[in-house]
Design an enzyme around this catalytic site. Sequence first.
Site, PDB file in Angstrom:
ATOM      1  N   ALA A 177      48.164  38.734  40.828  1.00 24.07           N
ATOM      2  CA  ALA A 177      46.737  38.575  41.159  1.00 24.07           C
ATOM      3  C   ALA A 177      46.193  37.210  40.745  1.00 24.07           C
ATOM      4  O   ALA A 177      46.907  36.346  40.241  1.00 24.07           O
ATOM      5  CB  ALA A 177      45.946  39.696  40.472  1.00 24.07           C
ATOM      6  N   TYR A 180      47.491  33.175  40.799  1.00 24.03           N
ATOM      7  CA  TYR A 180      48.685  32.624  40.148  1.00 24.03           C
ATOM      8  C   TYR A 180      49.868  32.657  41.123  1.00 24.03           C
ATOM      9  O   TYR A 180      49.702  32.948  42.301  1.00 24.03           O
ATOM     10  CB  TYR A 180      48.947  33.363  38.843  1.00 24.03           C
ATOM     11  CG  TYR A 180      47.830  33.156  37.845  1.00 24.03           C
ATOM     12  CD1 TYR A 180      47.542  31.887  37.342  1.00 24.03           C
ATOM     13  CD2 TYR A 180      47.024  34.214  37.425  1.00 24.03           C
ATOM     14  CE1 TYR A 180      46.491  31.679  36.452  1.00 24.03           C
ATOM     15  CE2 TYR A 180      45.973  34.015  36.535  1.00 24.03           C
ATOM     16  CZ  TYR A 180      45.716  32.745  36.057  1.00 24.03           C
ATOM     17  OH  TYR A 180      44.673  32.537  35.190  1.00 24.03           O
TER      18      TYR A 180
END
Length: 355
Positions: A177, A180
């Site tokens: 999430a 990244y």
Amino acid sequence: MTADIFAPFTLGAYTLRNRLGVAPMTRMSAGREAIPRQDVLDLLVRRAQNGAALVFTEAIVTDYESAQGYPGQARLLTQPQIDAWKAVTEAIRARGAVSIMQMFHCGRMAWPEINPAGRSIAPSPVTPKQANPLTGQPYPVPDAMSHFDIAHVVSGFVETAKGAVAAGFDGVEIHGAHGYLINQFLSSYSNHRTDEYGGTMANRFRFARMIIRAVRDVLPKDTLLTFRVSNWGIADMDVSLCKDAREWEELIDLIDSEPIDALSLSTYDFKGKAFGTEQTMSGLTRSRTTKPLMICGKIHDRRTAQEALAEADIVLSGKSILLNPNFVEDVRQGKELPLYSSAEANVAYTFEPLP
């Protein structure tokens, strides 16, 4: 029928005593040995002692080369690091909670000056439009990852998962999430590749699939494996991971087919509507997955926690449980509790020990 917050829940081989957990929250408190300060570790144990059923670590970077994005991040690759975390997992278990180590690679969000490799890598040489919030400077153009880089990064996730097993964690979470590296592969905004890792959602998911399966292969049978996903990132927050609800559904279908025990959905606001539809992100996600679903995002009291459980199985608290050691009991009693701001939670990045 919405589950009660304080009803037990079966997650893999574990029975959680309630539906409230400590969300993964990066504190950037580690020194040169890449071990968080003792007060940061102690906070996790106290949250277990005070009733949280599930305790996530802060996000731990996965290798000694290109994974690090910020100063003071933790790793779990050496015996001293394993020993430090083993004391934490044993204490959390003794207090009746389940522990999960979250791991990630920062990709293009890395700050090369503090990255051992002295560079940042990403699926494509595309920078965020937003400046680095820690330096105020533009992010440098990342190196597009070669196939060697991809294999090396997968190996870093595997080795860190082995460290988590040695440290006694009950589970491992792969952080896909918040913009990244895994998220960078998933998003056509940051992934412009024309090989087997780019183009269609199925191709963009290939990197995540490699990591999930490689990590699952080294975990003991009863060790939990969860995957975290979001439709927003810490940079360029106005850009969605997916262009529309159909693309999100396609992503969730792909994740659902993998050997994970739960899906963790990070939202900015759990009540917000998804992609201009009348569904929330959790409602849209729930409609496509058979896995247990964890949810976070502006859940701060009994009312919002109960409301969130209408479309999820477990509620994760970030700022509220960080700043209030008695959060679980206060929720049990139905106390009126504040919705903390990000500015109020910035104390997490100081040397001040939290209660």
